[in-house]
Design an enzyme around this catalytic site. Structure first.
Site, mmCIF file in Angstrom:
data_model
loop_
_atom_site.group_PDB
_atom_site.id
_atom_site.type_symbol
_atom_site.label_atom_id
_atom_site.label_comp_id
_atom_site.label_asym_id
_atom_site.label_seq_id
_atom_site.Cartn_x
_atom_site.Cartn_y
_atom_site.Cartn_z
ATOM 1 C CG HIS A 377 4.999 18.118 -1.830
ATOM 2 N ND1 HIS A 377 6.159 17.523 -1.554
ATOM 3 C CD2 HIS A 377 4.141 17.833 -0.969
ATOM 4 C CE1 HIS A 377 5.807 16.693 -0.435
ATOM 5 N NE2 HIS A 377 4.706 17.184 0.093
ATOM 6 C CE LYS A 568 14.736 14.039 -13.202
ATOM 7 N NZ LYS A 568 14.816 14.513 -11.878
ATOM 8 N NE ARG A 569 4.541 10.782 -14.145
ATOM 9 C CZ ARG A 569 3.175 10.678 -13.858
ATOM 10 N NH1 ARG A 569 2.925 9.855 -12.701
ATOM 11 N NH2 ARG A 569 2.319 11.269 -14.699
ATOM 12 C CE LYS A 574 9.350 15.802 -12.820
ATOM 13 N NZ LYS A 574 9.992 15.954 -11.503
ATOM 14 C CB THR A 676 13.502 12.379 -3.697
ATOM 15 O OG1 THR A 676 12.457 12.153 -4.258
ATOM 16 C CG2 THR A 676 13.028 13.390 -2.458
ATOM 17 C CE LYS A 680 14.445 8.126 -3.973
ATOM 18 N NZ LYS A 680 13.334 8.445 -4.644
#
Ligand code: 26V
Length: 833
Positions: A377, A568-569, A574, A676, A680
């Site tokens: 992952h 998100k985290r 990111k 993911t 969504k």
């Protein structure tokens, strides 16, 4: 309850009017069932029942309707003998279960009516359920989606994990700083689970290995652990769509073999008397201990081995019960390792087969490889697990011996196949000799598996080129791709009942069972009546979210502005920072030219940072500092607002996602394995602004190039750019907007109480910008202006939004699971129960 403020504004349960309850399960029956449960299980009467008592009674009544199907599914697996799947994961980020269970049973409307007759509100009860947050982020949520899809597809599957007493911490923002508080989801009990005290395995730690000579002259090894801990099973039924099949999520809780050392207690040492118990039970106390201290490291490894060993012992017991021998394991069982966290399973399965069941090494190895497969992952080097050899030798001496032997045989076969190059041998060895001797858990998982998969097309390609370059060359058929997916039951039907109803009315009821049927709404993307209804649903969801933002952030937002969302985290890769810099640049631009036709927008952030990740926590503080300044600046006149919603979790995501217009997926290309949340948001009609990273690449292919905003460097360009060094002074010099933003942040414009707060952060961006925030800034800023231009063309925006929903069917986790079943597990749907 600590979540009362969440109660009022949670989205309503699916109200799609498609209850499929058998006639007998009428409203009256359900009402009586609730009352019976209230009386006999909760021990209350109607007059004295609290809201929580009603919640319990409703859960029990719902659970009762799952249990028969559960037993039927379990029995049928013994009768029909489909290949079983065991999904081993240290994380299951489940969220709430009541909405899921009712929706999948087709009982939502019946239950709503039954509770109404009893004078209680189902929506309200639903918010009393604490989120089961037994995971950190994407990996754990994926495991929860997969459990639901495996049940939906009638795959005979068990999920195995740890029943942490405390899940992911609760995030509180104090003056914009993240604070962590323990989460206590079990405080009021867990009505979904069944404790199975009789399902109990002894898990050994430490001690020594004895070599024994059998009567036939062969040497056998027996591990004599110094310490044992018991693993106790807790089962939660997982009901699939339309209630057709029910699987089990089995979570292990750690218990000391002896609860108390009575002699020590009698001698007056009350703390010492329970020391062993504390040490044993620490294993399932909390999700991921902070892994920075050596003690934390050790506990983490104890967690991994504890749950791997218990799960394998349980799987073998079940196999023996059904087939009376272990040799056929690979024919009947597939074990999926969710990342390397359960990778010690490779050595443990070998130990169980060879030492306990007396299988010869070669045969045991075939069985192990035939049974196990592994999902990677992340490519991030700091996230790739490796354990110090001395720690493994001390804690798991027999498993370490086995790892050495697996490695020796593996390296022998590499040499025999003509590869003698020392670099290659070192690269494919399971032992990393660089920084003290460490076992590479990814290598162990790779070598012990018949298939290894990445989680998006790009990620799988990069996996072959980077982390597993050499192993991938030696075993060219081993690495495959399985692009992630999400369960539409939770992320569309439950989270967005208004949209679901509209989609079903337009495309037909087929969308409930065939996600690809969403394509049928594409022809309506420019149909004025449909667009009007689609827009009305979005607006309603935005009104609900605006209320949550007001309650929790004390920021008033207009539901008609563009909702620009990054949830998100928080992690440097990111690039929440890129979004914040753009926010400041936009703020500067609005102030410089206030007369222009700016598109009003609210930037919505939510996400937790790891407790020890100081830089990420500073980014959260910066977002909040920037929010404070912008939200209170009258010259902006509501053109721009910023809201940081605290304590992001599955339930909050269910409220934010249906209300989003723009989805921020802006990681440095090559670093986000899949994502993911991106799926969504797009499914719910948000347009993506993103880099060509992870599954964004495939989302672009499915929704169409003109319906997604792609900017920035590609993964290849990122690698090249880093090759030229990551000092950004020249890049910054070329971008006046970026320069102005960095100057403002660095000089304390957003932190007047502590002007130097962000000097270090700006210094890193300037001289050591590993995540290439500066390099992508101009492209991102320009792309955001394209977003604004599209927003002004309302018809074009809605068309793109509708085509996103229409194009996302492929990202159903049912599709992902069907691919795992066909190509990795070689299993099929179980025959009718
Ligand atoms: C772990 C760690 C641990 C130590 C420090 C930094 C760090 C950074 C990232 C991670 C991620 C661990 C694995 C993980 O959660 N991966 C996520 O898996 C999702 C499901 O496949 C995928 O969608 C996300 O892109 C990926 O980040």
């Amino acid at each position: 309850m600590n979540n009362t403020s969440e109660a009022a504004c949670a989205p309503s349960l699916a109200d799609t009017g498609r209850d499929i309850a058998p006639a007998a399960d009428s409203v009256a029956n359900l009402r009586e069932a609730i009352l019976r449960r209230l009386t006999y299980s909760v021990g209350k009467n109607q007059a004295s029942a609290s809201e929580y008592d009603w919640y319990l009674a409703v859960v029990y009544a719902t659970r009762d309707r799952i249990v028969e199907g559960w037993m039927a599914s379990t029995n049928a697996a013994y009768v029909h003998g489909p290949k079983r799947v065991y999904y081993l994961s240290l994380e299951f980020l489940i969220g709430r279960l009541l909405g899921d269970a009712l929706n999948n049973l087709g009982l939502t409307e019946t239950m709503r009516a039954a509770t109404r007759e009893l004078g209680v509100d189902l929506e309200r009860l639903r918010t009393l359920e604490p989120d089961a947050a037994l995971g950190n982020g994407g990996l754990g949520r994926l495991a929860a989606c997969f459990m639901e899809s495996m049940a939906t597809l009638s795959i005979a599957a068990h999920g195995y994990g740890i029943r942490y007493d405390h899940g992911l911490f609760r995030q509180v923002l104090k003056d914009g700083w993240q604070q962590e508080y323990p989460e206590d989801w079990l405080a009021l009990g867990n009505p979904w689970e069944f404790k199975r005290p009789e399902v109990c395995y002894r898990i050994g730690f430490g001690g020594a290995v004895e070599a024994l000579t059998s009567p036939d002259g062969a040497t056998r090894y027996a591990w004599k652990p110094a310490e044992y801990v018991e693993a106790i099973a807790y089962d939660t039924p997982v009901v699939g769509w339309r209630g057709a099949h029910v699987n089990t999520l089995r979570l292990w809780s750690a218990r000391a073999c002896d609860p108390l050392q009575l002699d020590v207690f009698n001698a007056g040492d009350y703390v010492g008397a329970v020391a062993d118990k504390m040490r044993a039970e620490a294993i399932s106390k909390v999700l991921y201990p902070s892994d920075e201290t050596p003690a934390g490291q050790e506990l983490r490894l104890r967690q991994e081995y504890f749950f791997a060993s218990a799960s394998l012992q349980d799987a073998l017991r079940r196999h023996l019960k059904q087939y009376q021998e272990v040799r056929s394991l690979a024919e009947h069982v597939a074990i999926q390792l969710n990342d390397t966290h359960p990778a010690i399973s490779v050595a443990e399965l070998m130990r169980l087969l060879v030492d306990v069941h007396g299988i010869a090494w070669e045969e045991a190895w075939k069985i192990t490889q035939g049974t196990i497969s592994y999902t990677n992952h992340t490519l991030l080097p700091e996230a790739l697990e490796s354990w110090p050899v001395p720690l493994l030798e001390r804690m798991l001496p027999r498993q370490m011996q086995i790892i050495y032997l697996i490695n020796a045989l593996h390296l022998d076969s590499v040499r025999k196949s003509g590869h003698t190059d020392a670099r290659l041998i070192a690269a494919v060895s399971m032992i990393d000799e660089h920084a003290g001797r460490r076992v590479r858990m990814g290598h162990l998982a790779f070598i012990g598996s018949h298939k290894v998969n990445g989680v998006s097309a790009l990620h799988s390609k990069l996996l072959k080129q980077t982390v597993f370059r050499d192993l991938g060359t030696l075993y060219p058929d081993r690495i495959v791709n399985k692009t992630n997916g999400i369960t539409f039951r939770r992320w569309l039907f439950e989270a967005n009942p208004g949209l679901t109803r509209l989609l079903a009315d337009t495309a037909g009821e087929g969308i409930y069972d065939d996600p690809m049927a969403l394509r049928k709404i594409a022809p309506y993307a420019s149909d004025a009546a449909f667009v009007g209804e689609f827009a009305a649903v979005k607006r309603q969801n935005k009104v609900a979210l605006a209320k949550i933002i007001l309650d929790r952030c004390h920021v008033k937002v207009d539901p008609d502005v563009l909702f620009d969302v990054q949830i998100k985290r928080v992690h440097e890769y990111k690039r929440q920072l890129l979004n914040i810099l753009e926010t400041v640049a936009l703020y500067d631009a609005i102030r410089a030219q206030p007369y222009l036709d700016w598109v009003p927008r609210v930037k919505i952030f939510a996400g937790k940072a790891a407790a020890s990740y100081h830089h990420a926590k500073l980014i959260i503080k910066l977002a909040n500092d920037v929010a404070n300044v912008i939200n209170n600046d009258p010259t902006v006149r509501g053109m721009l607002k910023v809201a940081y919603l605290p304590n992001y979790n599955v339930s909050l995501a269910e409220s934010i996602i249906p209300a989003s217009d723009l989805s921020e997926q802006i990681s440095t290309a090559g670093m986000e394995a899949s994502g993911t949340g991106n799926m969504k948001l797009a499914l719910n009609g948000a347009l993506t602004i993103g880099t060509l990273d992870g599954a964004n690449v495939e989302i672009k292919q499915h929704v169409g190039d003109e319906n997604i905003f792609i900017f920035g460097m590609t993964a290849e360009q990122v690698a090249q750019r880093r090759g030229r060094g990551i000092d950004m002074r020249e890049t910054i010099a070329r971008s006046p907007a970026l320069r102005e933003v960095l100057d403002a942040i660095g000089s304390g414009v957003f932190s007047p109480d502590d002007p130097g707060r962000y000097a270090g952060l700006v210094d890193i961006l300037t001289h050591h910008d590993h995540f290439l925030v500066c390099e992508d800034f101009d492209a991102y800023y320009a792309c955001q202006r394209e977003v604004a231009a599209k927003w002004l063309d309302r018809a074009a925006w809605w068309k793109a939004s509708i085509l996103n929903t229409a194009g996302m069917g492929w990202f159903s986790s049912d599709r992902t699971i069907a691919e795992y079943a066909d190509e990795i597990w070689k299993t099929q749907a179980q025959k009718k129960e």
